[in-house]
Design a protein around this motif. Structure first.
Motif, short mmCIF file in Angstrom:
data_model
loop_
_atom_site.label_atom_id
_atom_site.label_comp_id
_atom_site.label_asym_id
_atom_site.label_seq_id
_atom_site.Cartn_x
_atom_site.Cartn_y
_atom_site.Cartn_z
N UNK A 3 0.83 -1.21 0.00
CA UNK A 3 0.00 0.00 0.00
C UNK A 3 0.86 1.25 0.00
N UNK A 4 1.97 1.22 0.74
CA UNK A 4 2.83 2.40 0.79
C UNK A 4 3.39 2.76 -0.59
N UNK A 5 3.78 1.73 -1.33
CA UNK A 5 4.33 1.97 -2.66
C UNK A 5 3.25 2.50 -3.61
N UNK A 6 2.06 1.94 -3.53
CA UNK A 6 0.95 2.40 -4.38
C UNK A 6 0.61 3.85 -4.06
N UNK A 7 0.58 4.20 -2.77
CA UNK A 7 0.28 5.58 -2.37
C UNK A 7 1.31 6.53 -2.97
N UNK A 8 2.57 6.17 -2.91
CA UNK A 8 3.63 7.03 -3.49
C UNK A 8 3.48 7.18 -5.00
N UNK A 9 3.16 6.07 -5.67
CA UNK A 9 3.00 6.12 -7.13
C UNK A 9 1.81 7.00 -7.51
N UNK A 10 0.68 6.81 -6.83
CA UNK A 10 -0.52 7.59 -7.14
C UNK A 10 -0.30 9.07 -6.83
N UNK A 11 0.31 9.36 -5.69
CA UNK A 11 0.57 10.76 -5.33
C UNK A 11 1.51 11.42 -6.35
N UNK A 12 2.55 10.72 -6.74
CA UNK A 12 3.47 11.26 -7.75
C UNK A 12 2.77 11.51 -9.08
N UNK A 13 1.93 10.56 -9.48
CA UNK A 13 1.17 10.72 -10.73
C UNK A 13 0.24 11.93 -10.65
N UNK A 14 -0.49 12.06 -9.52
CA UNK A 14 -1.42 13.19 -9.37
C UNK A 14 -0.68 14.53 -9.39
N UNK A 15 0.47 14.58 -8.76
CA UNK A 15 1.24 15.83 -8.74
C UNK A 15 1.72 16.18 -10.15
#
Length: 70
Positions: A3-15
């Motif tokens: 979950x931590x890795x997915x959160x980082x990927x999604x946050x980076x994509x959104x930014x």
């Protein structure tokens, strides 16, 4: 994937997406108001670093994704 890795990927994509939609020099420019979304994602990442509260992480856990990859 954790979950931590997915959160980082999604946050980076959104930014990256919101910057590309909100910065006038971008070929995908839509409106400067997209920068508010960038600020929201950044503020959420900042607060989750201190409080360990992240709505996306809660959703991912309910979907059955493991917290860590071990």
């Amino acid at each position: 994937m954790s979950t931590e890795r997915i959160v980082r990927i999604v946050a980076g994509f959104f930014i990256l997406l919101s910057l590309s939609l909100g910065v006038e020099g971008s070929p995908l420019f839509h409106s400067g108001n997209w920068l508010w979304f960038t600020a929201f994602v950044g503020a959420n990442l900042f607060q989750s670093g201190f409080t360990r509260f992240c709505p996306l992480e809660i959703i991912l856990k309910k979907l059955g994704i493991k917290e860590t990859c071990r």
